[in-house]
Every structure is written in structure tokens, then in C-alpha cells.
Design an enzyme around this catalytic site. Sequence first.
Site, PDB file in Angstrom:
ATOM      1  NE  ARG A 115      -3.691  -2.264   2.897  1.00 48.04           N
ATOM      2  CZ  ARG A 115      -3.385  -3.477   3.644  1.00 48.04           C
ATOM      3  NH1 ARG A 115      -1.970  -3.576   4.067  1.00 48.04           N
ATOM      4  NH2 ARG A 115      -4.297  -4.152   3.440  1.00 48.04           N
TER       5      ARG A 115
ATOM      6  CG  HIS B  97      -5.368   0.662  -3.825  1.00 47.11           C
ATOM      7  ND1 HIS B  97      -4.693   0.745  -2.675  1.00 47.11           N
ATOM      8  CD2 HIS B  97      -6.379  -0.106  -3.757  1.00 47.11           C
ATOM      9  CE1 HIS B  97      -5.212  -0.449  -1.888  1.00 47.11           C
ATOM     10  NE2 HIS B  97      -6.225  -0.840  -2.510  1.00 47.11           N
TER      11      HIS B  97
ATOM     12  NE  ARG C 232      -2.987  -3.580  -1.420  1.00 50.71           N
ATOM     13  CZ  ARG C 232      -2.648  -4.228  -0.403  1.00 50.71           C
ATOM     14  NH1 ARG C 232      -1.427  -4.406  -0.402  1.00 50.71           N
ATOM     15  NH2 ARG C 232      -3.595  -5.006   0.424  1.00 50.71           N
TER      16      ARG C 232
ATOM     17  CG  HIS D  27      -6.095  -8.706   1.434  1.00 50.23           C
ATOM     18  ND1 HIS D  27      -6.502  -9.145  -0.035  1.00 50.23           N
ATOM     19  CD2 HIS D  27      -6.049  -7.502   1.326  1.00 50.23           C
ATOM     20  CE1 HIS D  27      -6.441  -8.026  -0.546  1.00 50.23           C
ATOM     21  NE2 HIS D  27      -6.091  -7.269   0.192  1.00 50.23           N
TER      22      HIS D  27
ATOM     23  CE1 TYR E 117      -6.764  -7.174  -6.968  1.00 47.61           C
ATOM     24  CE2 TYR E 117      -6.624  -8.316  -4.738  1.00 47.61           C
ATOM     25  CZ  TYR E 117      -6.471  -6.947  -5.533  1.00 47.61           C
ATOM     26  OH  TYR E 117      -6.139  -6.026  -4.918  1.00 47.61           O
TER      27      TYR E 117
END
Length: 295
Positions: free
Chosen positions: A146, A241, A244, A267, A276
Site C-alpha cells: 500500500r 492502488h 497494488r 489481507h 482478483y
Amino acid sequence: MELEVKDFIHYLKIERGLADNSVMAYKRDINKYIHFLQKQLSVTAVNQIDRDKILKFMYDLNDQGAKTATVSRTLSSIRLFHQFLLKDRILDYDPSLHIETPKKSYQLPKVLNSEEVDRLLSIQPSDPLASRNKAMIELMYGTGLRVSELVQLNIHDLHLLMGFVRCLGKGNKERMIPLGDIAQEALTVYIEEARNQLVKKTNTDALFVNQHGRPLTRQGFWKILKKIAHEKGIKKNLTPHMLRHSFATHLLENGADLRSVQEMLGHVDISTTQIYTHITNKRLKTIYKDYHPRA
């Protein structure tokens, strides 16, 4: 029904001790709910509210184009309101009890394709700032950090010989993320040849610093990324982001397992990472449609 709403707001403030912003959000939701019941369904007292009337209000929200998150939050407010009425014995039933929360709809994150990544990373480390920029973007795309994690890195968080970077994520949870050869090389060049020139006499352990030798900020990185994307002719609205998202998507497309990607992204819940798989499944369908003779 105004009295019940007033008592409910008092309950939120005094008994629940909620923050002013939370109280105002509940108040807005319940006022909208009561207004609909009064104007559209001619409800004059809370004991006239039943499950069917709540559903009509929810359908009306949906017809007005309210987002799923808004509908879910409003339903939570209605539930809490009716739980309060039950708790205070104003009603002896809760008409909201068995109403299901609408399933959250996920907007698939936008990602860069491989050609765009190559263009973005084709930075020549011709001066200290360019060397820093290449190291930062290689690190972010290579690890899925991040932006807040990136700018908080200290020089001691890098373990180049072992090929890892140590990161403190949300909730101060530590994780170790492997570094690829290209990211390691870019970081080595930056540390050995550029960082000291930027830091000068400033006393900082920050890995990435600005031209004045002070730790780089999130906003600073954002501006740098936008500028480089523009220079490289990338038309997408590139954000930190998105890098990422690209990291995770490209890993899964090339055979990485979901659990490993979850761990690298930091996560807590694997369901967050599963977004994803929708991207990769969508891409597989496109490939199938484009190339299979029977598609």
C-alpha cells in the site's frame, strides 16, 4: 412517530455513546425511512409498521438508484431502530428481523496490462530523483505494498541480501514480502548511489525521501506517479492502488495460489483477495471467446 425517533437518537448518544457523525448518519436514515412510511404508505404509528412496509421502502431505495452499500447501511439503521423499540417495550415485535441484507456488489479493480507496466518501469536512473522513482515504483509493483506502507519504510526494513522487505501493515501486523531481482537491483542502485545525495545532512532513517531530504509523503508519491504515467503515455487514471491491484492480478494470471497472494497483500480475510479471481476469470473468458473456434 417523531417522539420515538427523538428517543432513539437520545439512546444512540447517551446509552450507546456513539460519535456525532454516526448519530447524524443514523438520524438521516431513519428520518428518510419515517418520511416514506408517512407519505407513501400513510403510516401514522410505529405499531403499524410490518415487514412488507419495510420491504417497500427498500425497493423504493433501489428504484432510486441507491448503491448496494447505501441500501445495506440503511437497513442496518432500520434494524437498530426496531431493536430499540423492542428493547424499550414500545413494540413487542421486530418487523425487520428476517429481512436479508443485499449482497455487496464488487466493482472490479482496474489494472495495468503488461505493456503498460513495462512502459511505466522504463525509467532510466540518470539522476538521484530518477533513481529513487524507479526504485519506488519497482518496489511497489514488485511487492503490492500500500502507498502508506511504502512511504513508512525505513532503510532497516530492507533485507537485500535475503531478498525480502519487512512491512508493517494495517493493525501493525508485520509481514515479510519477497523481492524480485529487478526490484533488488533498482533498490541497490538507489541506496548506494542516490539516497545519500538526497538525504544530505538530514538525519532520517526513511527509505524514500524528497529532494529536500525529508521523508516522502503519500501525496508526494501520488504526484510523482501521475507525472511519470503522463510522461510514459499511460492513458489510464493511474493510482498507487492500481499498482497494488496489478501486482495481485498478474501473480494470479501467472499461476500463483490465492493464499500466497493474500499473505503478500496483508489481507486478513481471503474473501478480500478473491476479488482478483473475478478479474482473472473475466480475462480467461475473453481469451476463450477470442481464440476458441466454437466460442
